[in-house]
Design a protein around this motif. Structure first.
Motif, PDB file in Angstrom:
ATOM      1  N   ALA A 186       0.844  -1.183   0.000  1.00 43.12           N
ATOM      2  CA  ALA A 186       0.000   0.000   0.000  1.00 43.12           C
ATOM      3  C   ALA A 186       0.889   1.246   0.000  1.00 43.12           C
ATOM      4  O   ALA A 186       2.008   1.233   0.522  1.00 43.12           O
ATOM      5  N   LEU A 187       0.395   2.312  -0.600  1.00 40.64           N
ATOM      6  CA  LEU A 187       1.197   3.526  -0.770  1.00 40.64           C
ATOM      7  C   LEU A 187       1.765   4.036   0.545  1.00 40.64           C
ATOM      8  O   LEU A 187       2.906   4.516   0.594  1.00 40.64           O
ATOM      9  N   ASP A 188       0.973   3.957   1.623  1.00 37.64           N
ATOM     10  CA  ASP A 188       1.396   4.557   2.889  1.00 37.64           C
ATOM     11  C   ASP A 188       1.942   3.544   3.889  1.00 37.64           C
ATOM     12  O   ASP A 188       2.171   3.881   5.053  1.00 37.64           O
ATOM     13  N   ALA A 189       2.174   2.310   3.456  1.00 37.59           N
ATOM     14  CA  ALA A 189       2.671   1.284   4.378  1.00 37.59           C
ATOM     15  C   ALA A 189       4.183   1.410   4.567  1.00 37.59           C
ATOM     16  O   ALA A 189       4.926   1.489   3.588  1.00 37.59           O
ATOM     17  N   PRO A 190       4.675   1.421   5.822  1.00 39.99           N
ATOM     18  CA  PRO A 190       6.129   1.455   6.039  1.00 39.99           C
ATOM     19  C   PRO A 190       6.782   0.194   5.488  1.00 39.99           C
ATOM     20  O   PRO A 190       6.177  -0.878   5.475  1.00 39.99           O
ATOM     21  N   VAL A 191       8.000   0.329   5.037  1.00 40.39           N
ATOM     22  CA  VAL A 191       8.708  -0.825   4.504  1.00 40.39           C
ATOM     23  C   VAL A 191       8.852  -1.887   5.599  1.00 40.39           C
ATOM     24  O   VAL A 191       9.199  -1.575   6.739  1.00 40.39           O
ATOM     25  N   PRO A 192       8.539  -3.145   5.283  1.00 35.09           N
ATOM     26  CA  PRO A 192       8.572  -4.201   6.307  1.00 35.09           C
ATOM     27  C   PRO A 192       9.978  -4.750   6.513  1.00 35.09           C
ATOM     28  O   PRO A 192      10.397  -5.711   5.872  1.00 35.09           O
ATOM     29  N   SER A 193      10.743  -4.151   7.398  1.00 34.09           N
ATOM     30  CA  SER A 193      12.128  -4.575   7.621  1.00 34.09           C
ATOM     31  C   SER A 193      12.198  -6.029   8.069  1.00 34.09           C
ATOM     32  O   SER A 193      11.338  -6.504   8.809  1.00 34.09           O
ATOM     33  N   VAL A 194      13.234  -6.702   7.617  1.00 35.15           N
ATOM     34  CA  VAL A 194      13.464  -8.102   7.966  1.00 35.15           C
ATOM     35  C   VAL A 194      14.665  -8.180   8.912  1.00 35.15           C
ATOM     36  O   VAL A 194      15.727  -7.639   8.617  1.00 35.15           O
ATOM     37  N   GLU A 195      14.479  -8.838  10.049  1.00 34.64           N
ATOM     38  CA  GLU A 195      15.590  -9.082  10.964  1.00 34.64           C
ATOM     39  C   GLU A 195      16.327 -10.333  10.492  1.00 34.64           C
ATOM     40  O   GLU A 195      15.892 -11.458  10.724  1.00 34.64           O
ATOM     41  N   LEU A 196      17.428 -10.113   9.810  1.00 37.43           N
ATOM     42  CA  LEU A 196      18.158 -11.212   9.185  1.00 37.43           C
ATOM     43  C   LEU A 196      18.896 -12.048  10.218  1.00 37.43           C
ATOM     44  O   LEU A 196      19.383 -11.528  11.235  1.00 37.43           O
ATOM     45  N   PRO A 197      19.023 -13.362   9.983  1.00 34.16           N
ATOM     46  CA  PRO A 197      19.906 -14.182  10.813  1.00 34.16           C
ATOM     47  C   PRO A 197      21.334 -13.634  10.740  1.00 34.16           C
ATOM     48  O   PRO A 197      21.721 -13.023   9.734  1.00 34.16           O
ATOM     49  N   PRO A 198      22.132 -13.826  11.794  1.00 38.85           N
ATOM     50  CA  PRO A 198      23.483 -13.234  11.826  1.00 38.85           C
ATOM     51  C   PRO A 198      24.329 -13.551  10.601  1.00 38.85           C
ATOM     52  O   PRO A 198      25.064 -12.689  10.103  1.00 38.85           O
ATOM     53  N   GLU A 199      24.228 -14.790  10.087  1.00 42.12           N
ATOM     54  CA  GLU A 199      25.077 -15.155   8.946  1.00 42.12           C
ATOM     55  C   GLU A 199      24.694 -14.413   7.681  1.00 42.12           C
ATOM     56  O   GLU A 199      25.537 -14.204   6.797  1.00 42.12           O
ATOM     57  N   LEU A 200      23.428 -14.002   7.563  1.00 40.05           N
ATOM     58  CA  LEU A 200      23.008 -13.189   6.418  1.00 40.05           C
ATOM     59  C   LEU A 200      23.272 -11.715   6.675  1.00 40.05           C
ATOM     60  O   LEU A 200      23.723 -10.987   5.780  1.00 40.05           O
ATOM     61  N   ALA A 201      22.993 -11.252   7.885  1.00 36.21           N
ATOM     62  CA  ALA A 201      23.210  -9.848   8.224  1.00 36.21           C
ATOM     63  C   ALA A 201      24.667  -9.448   8.023  1.00 36.21           C
ATOM     64  O   ALA A 201      24.955  -8.297   7.649  1.00 36.21           O
ATOM     65  N   ALA A 202      25.578 -10.386   8.243  1.00 36.20           N
ATOM     66  CA  ALA A 202      27.004 -10.079   8.080  1.00 36.20           C
ATOM     67  C   ALA A 202      27.351  -9.757   6.637  1.00 36.20           C
ATOM     68  O   ALA A 202      28.379  -9.122   6.362  1.00 36.20           O
ATOM     69  N   ARG A 203      26.493 -10.185   5.701  1.00 38.43           N
ATOM     70  CA  ARG A 203      26.763  -9.936   4.275  1.00 38.43           C
ATOM     71  C   ARG A 203      25.885  -8.828   3.703  1.00 38.43           C
ATOM     72  O   ARG A 203      25.903  -8.584   2.500  1.00 38.43           O
ATOM     73  N   ALA A 204      25.121  -8.154   4.549  1.00 35.40           N
ATOM     74  CA  ALA A 204      24.317  -7.019   4.096  1.00 35.40           C
ATOM     75  C   ALA A 204      25.216  -5.805   3.898  1.00 35.40           C
ATOM     76  O   ALA A 204      25.994  -5.444   4.784  1.00 35.40           O
ATOM     77  N   LYS A 205      25.111  -5.177   2.727  1.00 34.55           N
ATOM     78  CA  LYS A 205      26.012  -4.084   2.366  1.00 34.55           C
ATOM     79  C   LYS A 205      25.476  -2.709   2.734  1.00 34.55           C
ATOM     80  O   LYS A 205      26.130  -1.701   2.502  1.00 34.55           O
ATOM     81  N   GLY A 206      24.271  -2.671   3.312  1.00 33.28           N
ATOM     82  CA  GLY A 206      23.657  -1.378   3.572  1.00 33.28           C
ATOM     83  C   GLY A 206      22.919  -0.881   2.342  1.00 33.28           C
ATOM     84  O   GLY A 206      23.179  -1.317   1.213  1.00 33.28           O
ATOM     85  N   VAL A 207      21.992   0.032   2.552  1.00 33.68           N
ATOM     86  CA  VAL A 207      21.180   0.551   1.455  1.00 33.68           C
ATOM     87  C   VAL A 207      22.009   1.489   0.580  1.00 33.68           C
ATOM     88  O   VAL A 207      22.837   2.257   1.081  1.00 33.68           O
TER      89      VAL A 207
END
Length: 332
Positions: A271-292
């Motif tokens: 929906a147009l006004d819905a906040p982006v649904p952030s995902v709490e990644l498991p540590p092994e995936l979060a470690a490879r997140a490069k940032g937006v």
């Protein structure tokens, strides 16, 4: 150009038992982490696909007066027909014509936040009533598929299957019928861009190339694969995963003279006004997140409406000037 190929996933794996479904989810996560694009074998009856492209061809073959009757400049919601060379990408003219069709909504009358102005009706060609029937059925089919894919993404990222559901109540759907006529005057069918939302399912006319995707190895050609969608994620999915998944730039080269190319992209978004649904990644995936991705010329908002309105104002300045002059003035 690189000769690297896009990953290929098969939707049938989701119905082939738990092990096949888990392989599908792993491939889905890997493809959209590493590339942001993949082919998806859909299993849809070729007759349905043929009917879709046939009605698109009939629309573009209508007399110009019939198309001008539903020109996008008549729509504050940026719906309807855009004439050839009537759209911009990064300030450069795209060599294509198209019709934009979205979720049918009542006009809210809301002026602020400005993106709520984008809810409203479509413009349908009176000279081709069957277009509405065929496209409405196609949009319903792909909305169901979109929900199914989002559930698989959520599970693959360590979230519950229904993680994205609340922000899609209701979904914001946008579909385009696009015609790229052949030309020797410009290489740009549509310029390099990333999509502003969550998920895109692209159907390309059988046998037609021209789509290119940017990868770490450079631009790659996406060959036609007749029984597949080309699927990519948008900027909001990158935001939701702090850059673990990639909203990848892509473009389309104009066909050679004497030919044309049709494509039908379907954009499935919250929906147009819905906040982006952030995902709490498991540590092994979060470690490879490069940032937006940080780009002063393309600041990513946390709501789909923010990103969509920004993209619409840039791509269709004639519509913006006619219906949203206050927004253009405030951005000067």
């Amino acid at each position: 150009m690189s000769d690297r190929m896009l990953p290929l996933l098969d939707l049938a794996d989701l119905d082939a038992g738990p092990e096949a479904a888990e392989r599908f989810r792993e491939a889905l996560r890997t493809a959209t982490h590493e590339v942001g694009f993949f082919h998806l074998r859909h299993g849809i009856d070729p007759q349905v696909i043929g009917e879709l492209f046939e009605v698109a061809r009939r629309f573009f073959a209508l007399p110009e007066a019939d198309k001008r009757a539903i020109e996008m400049t008549r729509s504050p919601q940026f719906r309807g027909w855009t004439r050839l060379a009537g759209e911009l990408t990064q300030g450069q003219v795209d060599h294509r014509e198209q019709i934009d069709i979205g979720s049918e909504r009542p006009v809210t009358g809301i002026v602020d936040p400005p993106y709520m102005r984008l809810d409203g009706p479509n413009q349908w060609p009176g000279a081709l009533p069957e277009l509405r029937t065929v496209i409405t059925a196609w949009m319903a089919r792909l909305e169901e598929l979109g929900h199914r894919l989002l559930a698989q993404w959520a599970i693959s990222l360590g979230a519950p299957a229904d993680h994205f559901v609340p922000t899609f109540d209701p979904a914001s759907i946008l579909l385009k019928l696009v015609r790229y006529p052949g030309t020797a005057d410009t290489p740009q069918g549509v310029g390099a861009h990333s999509d502003p939302g969550i998920l895109t399912l692209l159907l390309i006319e059988p046998g037609k190339g021209g789509l290119q995707v940017r990868t770490d190895d450079g631009w790659i050609d996406v060959p036609p694969t007749d029984d597949c969608f080309v699927v990519n994620i948008g900027e909001l999915m990158e935001v939701a995963t702090d850059g673990y998944l990639r909203a990848t730039q892509h473009r389309v080269t104009a066909p050679p003279p004497g030919s044309e190319r049709l494509s039908i992209p379907f954009f499935f978004n919250p929906a147009l006004d819905a906040p982006v649904p952030s995902v709490e990644l498991p540590p092994e995936l979060a470690a490879r997140a490069k940032g937006v991705t940080r780009d002063a010329a393309n600041v990513l908002g946390g709501r789909y409406g923010e990103n969509l309105l920004k993209a619409r104002l840039r791509a269709h300045p004639d519509v913006a000037a006619r219906h949203h002059a206050d927004l253009m003035a405030s951005s000067d």
